[in-house]
Write an enzyme that holds these catalytic residues in place. Structure first.
Site, PDB file in Angstrom:
ATOM      1  N   GLU A   8      53.902  83.223  58.694  1.00 29.21           N
ATOM      2  CA  GLU A   8      53.567  84.391  59.529  1.00 29.21           C
ATOM      3  C   GLU A   8      52.807  83.901  60.764  1.00 29.21           C
ATOM      4  OE1 GLU A   8      51.124  87.422  57.615  1.00 29.21           O
ATOM      5  OE2 GLU A   8      50.481  88.172  59.569  1.00 29.21           O
ATOM      6  N   ARG A  23      48.837  87.327  68.023  1.00 33.65           N
ATOM      7  CA  ARG A  23      47.513  87.483  68.628  1.00 33.65           C
ATOM      8  C   ARG A  23      47.353  86.647  69.880  1.00 33.65           C
ATOM      9  NH1 ARG A  23      43.149  86.599  63.934  1.00 33.65           N
ATOM     10  NH2 ARG A  23      44.484  87.187  62.198  1.00 33.65           N
ATOM     11  N   LYS A  55      51.606  94.935  52.540  1.00 27.66           N
ATOM     12  CA  LYS A  55      50.440  94.061  52.714  1.00 27.66           C
ATOM     13  C   LYS A  55      49.184  94.916  52.497  1.00 27.66           C
ATOM     14  CE  LYS A  55      48.037  91.917  56.645  1.00 27.66           C
ATOM     15  NZ  LYS A  55      48.183  91.013  57.787  1.00 27.66           N
TER      16      LYS A  55
HETATM   17  O1  LIG Z   1      46.468  89.321  62.585  1.00 30.23           O
HETATM   18  C1  LIG Z   1      46.905  90.110  61.748  1.00 30.23           C
HETATM   19  O2  LIG Z   1      47.960  90.675  61.867  1.00 30.23           O
HETATM   20  C2  LIG Z   1      46.153  90.455  60.544  1.00 30.23           C
HETATM   21  O3  LIG Z   1      46.566  91.337  59.869  1.00 30.23           O
HETATM   22  C3  LIG Z   1      44.978  89.790  60.169  1.00 30.23           C
HETATM   23  C4  LIG Z   1      45.158  88.668  59.174  1.00 30.23           C
HETATM   24  O4  LIG Z   1      46.074  88.974  58.165  1.00 30.23           O
HETATM   25  C5  LIG Z   1      43.847  88.363  58.592  1.00 30.23           C
HETATM   26  O5  LIG Z   1      42.933  88.167  59.625  1.00 30.23           O
HETATM   27  C6  LIG Z   1      43.845  87.157  57.733  1.00 30.23           C
HETATM   28  O6  LIG Z   1      42.627  87.165  57.106  1.00 30.23           O
HETATM   29  P1  LIG Z   1      41.850  85.848  56.722  1.00 30.23           P
HETATM   30  O7  LIG Z   1      42.720  85.054  55.795  1.00 30.23           O
HETATM   31  O8  LIG Z   1      40.608  86.349  56.073  1.00 30.23           O
HETATM   32  O9  LIG Z   1      41.598  85.120  58.007  1.00 30.23           O
END
Ligand SMILES: O=C(O)C(=O)C[C@H](O)[C@H](O)COP(=O)(O)O
Length: 214
Positions: free
Chosen positions: A47, A51, A135
């Site tokens: 994925e 961003r 999700k």
């Molecule tokens: O950017 C996106 O589309 C999101 O939905 C956020 C990510 O899934 C989370 O930020 C992952 O979380 P961490 O593994 O805690 O870093």
């Protein structure tokens, strides 16, 4: 082994490995070595979050140059994001939340989507639109294991990919739940390892993650 260049389903995306890495790439030159390191470690469903400005180009280059990987787009928040992702060659999409516009766009594009949900109403909306692989985001912050256990009753047929706050330490507890098909997380693709080009570290994090029991 190359994953055939055919359309894939959301449940196939979830079942391929215990962990879907949530990738943030700022530099296109990192995309191919990162994807190769993850594949070498046993993780093929990638994925790449939308961003960064470079994300679409990264998806495109991974799709072309790393046929063993399946590049998907994360952070899909609009129909336009879904269209741009499909055009770049993304084979699945992941969204942090759910809107009907995003669901319809992905459906029309034939882009399998893992819609993000955090409440019962959001699960019901996604289900109404035909999505049963979801999700759970942000998983730890929004109720974690207890929330997933509570959902097993009313939403027994839904499979979740909890993401947000998942680590190597807590992933096994999530993966042990019957309604969890896989988890998502950034811990196997640390920002500092990407910046340093430390692909062997990422490969070993992926290898450990790919061996987690489900
Ligand atoms: O950017 C996106 O589309 C999101 O939905 C956020 C990510 O899934 C989370 O930020 C992952 O979380 P961490 O593994 O805690 O870093």
């Amino acid at each position: 082994m190359a994953v055939e260049n055919k359309s894939i389903t959301a449940i196939e995306v979830m079942r391929d490995a215990p962990v879907i890495p949530v990738i943030v790439l700022h530099d296109v030159k990192d995309a191919v070595p990162l994807a190769r390191a993850l594949v070498a470690g046993g993780i093929r469903m990638l994925e790449v979050t939308l961003r960064t400005r470079e994300a679409l180009e990264c998806i495109e280059i991974i799709s072309k140059e790393v046929p063993e990987a399946v590049a998907g787009a994360g952070t899909i928040r609009s129909a336009a994001d879904a269209q741009a992702s499909a055009l770049a060659g993304a084979r699945f999409g992941v969204s942090p939340g759910y809107t009907r516009a995003v669901g319809k766009a992905c459906h029309d594009l034939g882009l399998p989507l893992l819609p993000g949900v955090a409440t019962g109403s959001e699960i019901m909306l996604a289900q109404e639109d035909g999505f049963t692989e979801l999700k759970f985001f942000p998983a730890v912050q929004a109720g974690g294991l207890a929330m997933l256990k509570a959902w097993q009753g009313p939403f027994g047929e839904v499979k979740f990919c909890p993401t947000g706050g998942i680590t190597a330490a807590n992933a096994p507890e999530f993966l042990a739940l019957s309604n969890v098909a896989c988890v998502g997380g950034s811990w196997i693709v640390p920002t500092d390892a990407i910046a340093a080009g430390d692909w062997s570290r990422i490969e070993s994090l992926a290898r450990e993650a790919s061996k987690l029991a489900r």
